[in-house]
Every structure is written in C-alpha cells, then in structure tokens.
Design an enzyme around this catalytic site. Structure first.
Site, PDB file in Angstrom:
ATOM      1  N   GLY A 231       0.812  -1.214   0.000  1.00  0.00           N
ATOM      2  CA  GLY A 231       0.000   0.000   0.000  1.00  0.00           C
ATOM      3  C   GLY A 231       0.840   1.255   0.000  1.00  0.00           C
TER       4      GLY A 231
ATOM      5  N   TYR B 145      -7.924 -17.580   4.767  1.00  0.00           N
ATOM      6  CA  TYR B 145      -7.291 -16.558   3.937  1.00  0.00           C
ATOM      7  C   TYR B 145      -7.707 -16.751   2.478  1.00  0.00           C
ATOM      8  CZ  TYR B 145      -3.693 -13.704   1.695  1.00  0.00           C
ATOM      9  OH  TYR B 145      -3.034 -12.765   0.937  1.00  0.00           O
TER      10      TYR B 145
END
Length: 315
Positions: free
Chosen positions: A28, A172
């Site tokens: 990010g 996940y």
C-alpha cells in the site's frame, strides 16, 4: 507498450484523487507513493494514524491521512463520512489492506478476522464511497487479491465465520476468493454506468509484513527462502498500479506478476481460478455481504452474462 511495465509507464495523475487502504507500509505504501509522485492527491486510509503520518512524511506530493479500521464497520462508516465531507470526487479507490493467516479471532462485529477485514470491510467501504466515483469518467475500484485465492477455493456459506472449522490458510483463501468475486460482480453492476470500472490485482510473492502471522514452523524457512522466492514491495505493487492507471485496462480484468507461477515479475493480465467466475456464487456472496454489513450499493444487479471470462486470458 513494453511487456516490462514499471512505474515509468504511469501517466500524469494530476487532478486525480486516490484513496489507498493499508498505505502506511508494504504494498500500500509503494502504491500510494508512486501515485503521489505522479501528481495524484492521495489519501492514506490506515488503522494507525501515527504510522500513517510517518508514511506520508516520507512521500512527495499531496498526501493526507484518514483513520480507517476495517475490522470495525463503525470505523468504516466514520471514515467514509469523513472522506465524503472532504472530497468531492474519488478517481481511484484501492482496496489494498489485509491480514493473512491470523489465528482464530473475530472482528469488532463478530466476523472471522480475515473474511471480515479483507472482504467485508472493503465491501462496505466501497459501497459507502461509490457515489463519489460514479460521476467521474475513468474512475476505478482496484481490489487486491492473492494467489492464495486458489487455496481450498470455495466460499463456505454454511460456515463463513469459521465457527465450526477453522484453518488459517483456508480462511485466507476464502477471503481472497471473495475479493475477486466481489470485483467481478461489481464490474457487472458498473457496466451499465459506463464511467467506473472494477479491476483486481495480486502481488505474487512479496516480502511484506503480511506473513507475520504465518505458523511458527514456517517462519524461519520462509525468511530464508524469501530472497529467492519473493520480490520487493515496490515490485509487488506494480500489478495494482497497472490496474489503477494503465489506459488499456478493462473492467473485470485481473493483473499479476508475469513470471513463473505468477510469483514475481512485471505485471500482466492473468486469470483467476475457475471457481472465482461462478456467477451464482458471486451473486449469493454479494447478497450475503449486503446483509452482513448493512451496506447497499448505488448500482443494481445486471442481467446475467458470460462476463468476466471473456475479459480473461494473458496479455
């Protein structure tokens, strides 16, 4: 365009507004940094504001910070309201933040941590911000998935929150499969508007903090193998950046590294698992996600079509 797509291929982003979740570190951070360097006004939407401010200070350009805890729908609503009060448009919403292989635990709202954070939090955020994007021609929702979406690939509607059976890797995988199904169903709904598109990306195997919750028995081997198997966060962010900025990108596409097994390399168009394209499951997941989050999108269900497999394949 060269097969070796890099940040040098990013066109001028001046005048564009980008919101990037989980932007204080790793993928990010690299995504937000590259967009800011190209002139975009970037909002780092992060859980830890202090770390977000420190990250913003290391970037050049117009970078601000917004508190966002994806494990809390109250926080998601508060963050969306704050963004709506300060922004009159959003060109790029990059759903990047995530958790991986966490022990069995729940979000503030009682959702399984990985499904709640990676999918439901971003689903809610997107729904609450989408009307700032729909009037903006060329706007994009980019959601970061993972090669892990193929692990025991299924949406376990009979046990979404892992209450009867829980495995870190399977949970996940479910959350990352949900990211793709969300993208494909969102694109189907957006297609009639003609302004905003939904795209997915994955970073391959990248050296980030995301693997910190891996089982102890795997941590040491992974740390030793990382230099051989993994690529840097800057390289891992390239598929997201291409999905966000390449003019040739189409709604419903999926970008990942071009190397062997999509583990590393420069970004290209890739395909996701056959399960991810199951239309009925996409639509059921959407309905369940609306019910769980209480968020309704300003776009309606489109007619059934063969999309998105027609947009798949390799560049």
């Amino acid at each position: 365009m060269s097969e070796k797509w890099t940040t040098a291929n990013i066109r001028d982003q001046r005048g564009r507004v980008a919101v990037v979740t989980g932007a204080n570190t790793g993928l990010g951070y690299e995504t937000a940094k590259a967009l800011a360097e190209r002139g975009a006004s970037v909002v780092l939407a992060v859980r830890n504001v202090e770390k977000g401010e420190q990250a913003a200070a290391r970037m050049t350009g117009d970078v601000t910070v917004q508190a966002l805890d994806l494990t809390s729908l109250d926080s998601v609503r508060t963050a969306a309201a704050a963004l709506r009060s300060r922004l009159d448009r959003i060109d790029l919403l990059i759903n990047n933040a995530g958790v991986m292989y966490t022990p069995k635990q729940s979000t503030h709202d009682g959702f399984e941590m990985q499904f709640g954070t990676n999918h439901l939090g971003h689903f809610a955020l997107t729904g609450l911000l989408l009307d700032l994007m729909l009037p903006v021609l060329g706007s994009r929702v980019v959601t970061v998935s993972s090669v892990g979406h193929r692990i025991r690939a299924a949406i376990h509607f009979d046990d979404l929150q892992g209450e009867r059976s829980y495995g870190r890797a399977a949970a996940y995988g479910q959350s990352k499969l949900a990211n793709l199904m969300f993208t494909y169903e969102l694109q189907r709904r957006l297609a009639t508007h003609g302004t905003t598109i939904a795209v997915a990306a994955h970073p391959g195997i990248s050296s980030t903090e995301l693997s910190r919750n891996s089982p102890a028995a795997l941590r040491l081997p992974l740390s030793r193998l990382a230099p051989l198997l993994a690529q840097t966060p800057a390289m891992g962010a390239l598929p997201t950046l291409r999905a966000a900025t390449d003019p040739a990108v189409l709604g419903g596409q999926y970008y990942g590294p071009g190397g062997r097994n999509e583990a590393k390399g420069h970004p290209r168009l890739v395909t996701s698992s056959p399960e991810s394209y199951e239309l009925a499951v996409q639509q059921r997941l959407w309905a369940v996600s609306e019910d769980l989050t209480g968020v309704k999108f300003p776009v309606v269900q489109a007619e059934q079509s063969s999309f998105p497999p027609d947009h798949g394949g390799h560049a």
